[in-house]
Design a protein around this motif. Structure first.
Motif, PDB file in Angstrom:
ATOM      1  N   GLN A  17     -15.461  -2.440  -5.016  1.00 56.23           N
ATOM      2  CA  GLN A  17     -14.100  -2.729  -5.440  1.00 56.23           C
ATOM      3  C   GLN A  17     -14.111  -3.322  -6.841  1.00 56.23           C
ATOM      4  OE1 GLN A  17     -11.566  -4.745  -2.689  1.00 56.23           O
ATOM      5  NE2 GLN A  17     -11.643  -2.940  -1.351  1.00 56.23           N
ATOM      6  N   PHE A  18     -13.170  -2.882  -7.643  1.00 52.14           N
ATOM      7  CA  PHE A  18     -13.128  -3.321  -9.043  1.00 52.14           C
ATOM      8  C   PHE A  18     -11.688  -3.221  -9.530  1.00 52.14           C
ATOM      9  CE2 PHE A  18     -14.268   1.081  -8.407  1.00 52.14           C
ATOM     10  CZ  PHE A  18     -13.247   1.737  -9.060  1.00 52.14           C
ATOM     11  N   THR A  19     -11.398  -3.949 -10.588  1.00 52.46           N
ATOM     12  CA  THR A  19     -10.071  -3.825 -11.187  1.00 52.46           C
ATOM     13  C   THR A  19     -10.140  -2.775 -12.296  1.00 52.46           C
ATOM     14  OG1 THR A  19     -10.445  -5.437 -12.938  1.00 52.46           O
ATOM     15  CG2 THR A  19      -9.692  -6.297 -10.824  1.00 52.46           C
ATOM     16  N   LEU A  20      -8.983  -2.267 -12.682  1.00 53.52           N
ATOM     17  CA  LEU A  20      -8.976  -1.237 -13.717  1.00 53.52           C
ATOM     18  C   LEU A  20      -9.421  -1.794 -15.065  1.00 53.52           C
ATOM     19  CD1 LEU A  20      -5.799   0.844 -12.790  1.00 53.52           C
ATOM     20  CD2 LEU A  20      -8.190   1.241 -12.201  1.00 53.52           C
ATOM     21  N   LYS A  58      -6.083   2.951  -5.081  1.00 55.74           N
ATOM     22  CA  LYS A  58      -5.649   1.562  -5.031  1.00 55.74           C
ATOM     23  C   LYS A  58      -5.951   0.984  -3.654  1.00 55.74           C
ATOM     24  CE  LYS A  58      -1.469  -0.730  -6.752  1.00 55.74           C
ATOM     25  NZ  LYS A  58      -0.163  -0.331  -7.338  1.00 55.74           N
ATOM     26  N   THR A  59      -6.466  -0.244  -3.596  1.00 51.83           N
ATOM     27  CA  THR A  59      -6.674  -0.909  -2.297  1.00 51.83           C
ATOM     28  C   THR A  59      -5.587  -1.965  -2.139  1.00 51.83           C
ATOM     29  OG1 THR A  59      -8.012  -2.728  -3.132  1.00 51.83           O
ATOM     30  CG2 THR A  59      -9.158  -0.675  -2.638  1.00 51.83           C
ATOM     31  N   ASP A  60      -5.592  -2.702  -0.992  1.00 52.71           N
ATOM     32  CA  ASP A  60      -4.590  -3.768  -0.881  1.00 52.71           C
ATOM     33  C   ASP A  60      -5.153  -5.109  -1.307  1.00 52.71           C
ATOM     34  OD1 ASP A  60      -3.801  -1.713   1.331  1.00 52.71           O
ATOM     35  OD2 ASP A  60      -5.340  -3.017   2.243  1.00 52.71           O
ATOM     36  N   SER A  61      -6.426  -5.135  -1.692  1.00 56.41           N
ATOM     37  CA  SER A  61      -6.963  -6.421  -2.152  1.00 56.41           C
ATOM     38  C   SER A  61      -6.536  -6.700  -3.580  1.00 56.41           C
ATOM     39  CB  SER A  61      -8.486  -6.452  -2.083  1.00 56.41           C
ATOM     40  OG  SER A  61      -8.977  -5.397  -1.325  1.00 56.41           O
ATOM     41  N   ILE A  62      -6.550  -7.975  -3.881  1.00 57.45           N
ATOM     42  CA  ILE A  62      -6.081  -8.434  -5.179  1.00 57.45           C
ATOM     43  C   ILE A  62      -7.080  -9.433  -5.760  1.00 57.45           C
ATOM     44  CG2 ILE A  62      -4.386 -10.067  -6.146  1.00 57.45           C
ATOM     45  CD1 ILE A  62      -2.227  -8.436  -4.778  1.00 57.45           C
ATOM     46  N   GLN A  63      -7.302  -9.351  -7.072  1.00 56.47           N
ATOM     47  CA  GLN A  63      -8.190 -10.306  -7.729  1.00 56.47           C
ATOM     48  C   GLN A  63      -7.365 -11.425  -8.345  1.00 56.47           C
ATOM     49  OE1 GLN A  63      -9.955  -9.545 -11.675  1.00 56.47           O
ATOM     50  NE2 GLN A  63     -11.951  -9.650 -10.658  1.00 56.47           N
ATOM     51  N   LYS A  64      -7.623 -12.681  -7.897  1.00 58.45           N
ATOM     52  CA  LYS A  64      -6.889 -13.815  -8.457  1.00 58.45           C
ATOM     53  C   LYS A  64      -7.607 -14.324  -9.701  1.00 58.45           C
ATOM     54  CE  LYS A  64      -3.943 -14.911  -4.837  1.00 58.45           C
ATOM     55  NZ  LYS A  64      -2.615 -15.536  -4.825  1.00 58.45           N
ATOM     56  N   SER A  65      -6.865 -14.874 -10.620  1.00 57.50           N
ATOM     57  CA  SER A  65      -7.470 -15.386 -11.859  1.00 57.50           C
ATOM     58  C   SER A  65      -6.453 -16.275 -12.554  1.00 57.50           C
ATOM     59  CB  SER A  65      -7.856 -14.211 -12.745  1.00 57.50           C
ATOM     60  OG  SER A  65      -6.779 -13.281 -12.790  1.00 57.50           O
ATOM     61  N   GLY A  66      -6.791 -16.733 -13.721  1.00 56.26           N
ATOM     62  CA  GLY A  66      -5.898 -17.650 -14.425  1.00 56.26           C
ATOM     63  C   GLY A  66      -4.710 -16.970 -15.084  1.00 56.26           C
ATOM     64  N   HIS A  67      -4.341 -15.812 -14.599  1.00 55.02           N
ATOM     65  CA  HIS A  67      -3.217 -15.074 -15.185  1.00 55.02           C
ATOM     66  C   HIS A  67      -2.692 -14.112 -14.144  1.00 55.02           C
ATOM     67  CE1 HIS A  67      -6.397 -12.130 -15.544  1.00 55.02           C
ATOM     68  NE2 HIS A  67      -7.129 -13.079 -16.106  1.00 55.02           N
ATOM     69  N   ARG A  68      -1.946 -13.128 -14.552  1.00 52.10           N
ATOM     70  CA  ARG A  68      -1.405 -12.201 -13.551  1.00 52.10           C
ATOM     71  C   ARG A  68      -2.534 -11.543 -12.755  1.00 52.10           C
ATOM     72  NH1 ARG A  68       2.640  -7.004 -14.386  1.00 52.10           N
ATOM     73  NH2 ARG A  68       2.284  -6.133 -12.323  1.00 52.10           N
ATOM     74  N   PRO A  69      -2.486 -11.581 -11.415  1.00 55.25           N
ATOM     75  CA  PRO A  69      -3.562 -11.017 -10.602  1.00 55.25           C
ATOM     76  C   PRO A  69      -3.614  -9.490 -10.727  1.00 55.25           C
ATOM     77  CG  PRO A  69      -1.763 -11.775  -9.201  1.00 55.25           C
ATOM     78  CD  PRO A  69      -1.425 -12.179 -10.601  1.00 55.25           C
ATOM     79  N   ALA A  70      -4.830  -8.949 -10.556  1.00 56.78           N
ATOM     80  CA  ALA A  70      -5.010  -7.505 -10.706  1.00 56.78           C
ATOM     81  C   ALA A  70      -5.329  -6.870  -9.371  1.00 56.78           C
ATOM     82  CB  ALA A  70      -6.146  -7.230 -11.684  1.00 56.78           C
ATOM     83  N   ASN A  71      -4.916  -5.640  -9.220  1.00 53.61           N
ATOM     84  CA  ASN A  71      -5.202  -4.886  -8.013  1.00 53.61           C
ATOM     85  C   ASN A  71      -6.640  -4.412  -8.018  1.00 53.61           C
ATOM     86  OD1 ASN A  71      -4.240  -3.388  -5.597  1.00 53.61           O
ATOM     87  ND2 ASN A  71      -2.290  -3.799  -6.623  1.00 53.61           N
ATOM     88  N   TYR A  72      -7.273  -4.434  -6.848  1.00 58.01           N
ATOM     89  CA  TYR A  72      -8.598  -3.826  -6.729  1.00 58.01           C
ATOM     90  C   TYR A  72      -8.460  -2.342  -6.428  1.00 58.01           C
ATOM     91  CZ  TYR A  72     -11.529  -8.002  -6.864  1.00 58.01           C
ATOM     92  OH  TYR A  72     -12.208  -9.116  -7.263  1.00 58.01           O
ATOM     93  N   TYR A  73      -9.364  -1.580  -6.997  1.00 54.08           N
ATOM     94  CA  TYR A  73      -9.410  -0.134  -6.757  1.00 54.08           C
ATOM     95  C   TYR A  73     -10.780   0.255  -6.238  1.00 54.08           C
ATOM     96  CZ  TYR A  73      -5.008   0.600  -9.270  1.00 54.08           C
ATOM     97  OH  TYR A  73      -3.697   0.610  -9.651  1.00 54.08           O
ATOM     98  N   THR A  74     -10.872   1.435  -5.638  1.00 59.70           N
ATOM     99  CA  THR A  74     -12.176   2.025  -5.285  1.00 59.70           C
ATOM    100  C   THR A  74     -12.247   3.430  -5.871  1.00 59.70           C
ATOM    101  OG1 THR A  74     -11.214   2.754  -3.209  1.00 59.70           O
ATOM    102  CG2 THR A  74     -12.708   0.865  -3.110  1.00 59.70           C
ATOM    103  N   TYR A  75     -13.448   3.954  -5.863  1.00 57.95           N
ATOM    104  CA  TYR A  75     -13.652   5.314  -6.352  1.00 57.95           C
ATOM    105  C   TYR A  75     -13.069   6.310  -5.354  1.00 57.95           C
ATOM    106  CZ  TYR A  75     -16.179   9.615  -7.490  1.00 57.95           C
ATOM    107  OH  TYR A  75     -16.502  10.903  -7.793  1.00 57.95           O
ATOM    108  N   ASN A  76     -12.415   7.298  -5.845  1.00 60.73           N
ATOM    109  CA  ASN A  76     -11.862   8.372  -5.016  1.00 60.73           C
ATOM    110  C   ASN A  76     -12.932   9.433  -4.782  1.00 60.73           C
ATOM    111  OD1 ASN A  76     -10.506  10.458  -3.831  1.00 60.73           O
ATOM    112  ND2 ASN A  76      -9.201  10.898  -5.602  1.00 60.73           N
ATOM    113  N   LYS A  77     -13.543   9.385  -3.589  1.00 65.01           N
ATOM    114  CA  LYS A  77     -14.724  10.216  -3.338  1.00 65.01           C
ATOM    115  C   LYS A  77     -14.482  11.716  -3.405  1.00 65.01           C
ATOM    116  CE  LYS A  77     -17.352   6.716  -0.956  1.00 65.01           C
ATOM    117  NZ  LYS A  77     -17.362   5.923   0.276  1.00 65.01           N
ATOM    118  N   ASP A  78     -13.249  12.170  -3.201  1.00 65.86           N
ATOM    119  CA  ASP A  78     -13.117  13.614  -3.390  1.00 65.86           C
ATOM    120  C   ASP A  78     -12.389  13.981  -4.670  1.00 65.86           C
ATOM    121  OD1 ASP A  78     -11.462  13.442  -0.304  1.00 65.86           O
ATOM    122  OD2 ASP A  78     -10.572  13.075  -2.260  1.00 65.86           O
TER     123      ASP A  78
END
Lengths: 308, 308
Positions: free
Chosen positions: A248-251, A281-301
């Motif tokens: 999982q990673f942010t854009l 897009k996943t439903d997880s979110i990365q919190k940080s000292g600013h606007r949180p970012a959505n986590y994504y995964t690789y689209n395997k197909d």
DNA sequence: ATAATAGTGTCTATAAGACAGTATAAC
DNA sequence: GTTATACTGTCTTATAGACACTATTAT
């Protein structure tokens, strides 16, 4: 297929093989070298800022001759009954403790007269592989033949162009610096291209800089250079970038990986548009000292939808 | 750099090298294989029509074990003091009588268990090179270790896709046919791609067809397949197409080279627009049974104007 | 005239690049 | 509010693709 034909001496294949003397000729040695690359993070001073990313290569400090005490790309001789990939797999396991890693053949060293002498022991042909990992997944360790292991930040910066009559040369600096800053090796890279020939003739030469702290063994700067080039090339049309990130990673993280490898800033909106079919897009979110970012995964197909 | 450091056994590099025993381990053999590719012309029935072009590879009929009587990519063992490129250069000279030819490293065979057994004599690592020539410039000849030499037309045609749970496979036919039609080998190529992994896992398998007239030695179908793929890839962003043509050529000839390699029809106007910066118009003209065509040459400083 | 290829102009669709704007968190 | 990043909309420019048209030669 059974081959019953007889050769000029009247031997069948069976008889020929029985009489075959492997030691009639001297043989070169064969090694594999493994370029383990990753994207590392420079700890940011301000917690609210995102960490900078940089390209890193794993080097070992040799505890054996030749090039004892020098830094080198990990590698070693292959077994007689061991495939090249299997040998690399084994090295990766030794070096990192992990088995499931992406790697591909990069380049085979030993092309010209200069490279015939690349190892003082004997003639060595070296098949180099490039491996890509997420740095957070592995913990490199030194072992018997190595005295130390470190990640080195790799950078290749453009200096200038020189025009001659029949060629022009691009001059770069290839720099390697260990995380702790104790080891630092720079090479001046000269890439000359002939302007005379129909086909591309490209000669590359490397020169270690005087001020270097530490030495790089063999001709391994060539491999590091080749690997950067290959990665830069392939990242544009493959999914290799994702091998350098956690699942999982942010854009923004993904964008930084591209920026480090392509060595240029990208425009956010355009980048997102372009890679959108490759990610989910996943439903997880990365919190940080600013606007949180959505986590994504690789689209395997991603692949088969985009190649007809 | 003189290395005066001593290793764990207290040896200097000099002492270490003096004591080094090359024969402490068994060594694999190393060969080079040379894929010589060209674009050939099928003679047209109507003089007013332009000849069709096709991709061809040079194969030799082996006069020695193993694979005696089989067709194979030319190659052979390298000398202890001979660079890989130099060995290929030598082969090219032997095989074609010409020295000035474009070639590049393609792929090193000997990766997995199956490939460890690829030569019945001993363990052989083979470094393959791809060479590109204008067919009109060379006249291949057989010599001591070969009984015959022929150009084979290479075609790779798509058959179908098969979807499985965790992977999908593309199935192709790779066909080789000698100019005289006497030898004809087909291989079914299955390329499976995993749909599970983050990174591309690609397995390719080859199956000789029953009806084949003639045999291909070793695992050389892999090399031919790799070469087609490499060429297809590189022709789009390099000047390699020009190595396959005489110094002067018409734009239709050039277009046909691209069409054969990319395996698709191109639209004339668009093609000309795209390659226009790579070519220079000459004052020579090609006469034929229709409107004459202008001859062009390669624009030797195309590269550096288009890379900043 | 006709067959066959050479060579050009232009419209459209798609992708790449630039830029401005709004949103949301911590402090 | 400020800082720092997340995320989106849209205009412009460049490139790729489709197609129609004219030109020139040998027979």
């Amino acid at each position: 297929m059974e081959n019953k034909l007889k050769d000029k001496k009247g031997l069948t294949e069976e008889a020929f093989l029985a009489a075959y003397d492997v030691n009639a000729f001297e043989h070169p040695s064969v090694t594999v070298d493994m370029l383990l690359l990753t994207i590392g993070e420079k700890e940011a001073d301000d917690i609210r800022k995102l960490p900078e990313k940089e390209l890193r290569v794993l080097l070992v400090k040799r505890a054996e001759h030749p090039y004892l005490g020098c830094w080198a790309v990990p590698g070693g001789f292959i077994g007689m009954k061991e495939g090249l990939r299997e040998a690399v797999q084994r090295k990766i396991k030794d070096e990192t403790g992990v088995a499931d890693i992406y790697f591909e053949q990069l380049y085979t060293l030993g092309e010209d007269q200069e490279e015939v002498m690349r190892d003082p022991r004997t003639r060595v042909i070296s098949v180099a592989y490039m491996a890509l990992v997420d740095q957070t997944k592995i913990r490199p360790k030194a072992h018997d033949t190595t005295e130390d292991v470190k990640w080195f930040t790799v950078k290749k910066t453009f200096n200038r162009v020189e025009k001659e009559d029949a060629s022009y040369s691009e001059i770069y600096t290839l720099s390697l610096e260990s995380e702790d800053g104790k080891d630092k090796m720079d090479y001046e890279v000269t890439e000359s291209h002939s302007t005379q020939s129909i086909y591309p003739i490209r000669k590359v030469s490397y020169k270690a800089q005087e001020k270097n702290k530490g030495h790089l063994g063999f001709d391994h700067y060539k491999l590091i250079d080749k690997a950067i080039e290959r990665l830069k090339n392939k990242i544009e049309y493959t999914s290799l970038a994702f091998t350098l990130l956690p699942e999982q990673f942010t854009l923004s993280e993904l964008q930084k990986v591209y920026e480090v490898i392509l060595d240029k800033k990208l425009v956010k909106a355009n980048f997102r548009r372009k890679i959108s079919p490759m990610v989910i897009k996943t439903d997880s979110i990365q919190k940080s000292g600013h606007r949180p970012a959505n986590y994504y995964t690789y689209n395997k197909d991603w692949r088969h939808n985009f190649m007809e």
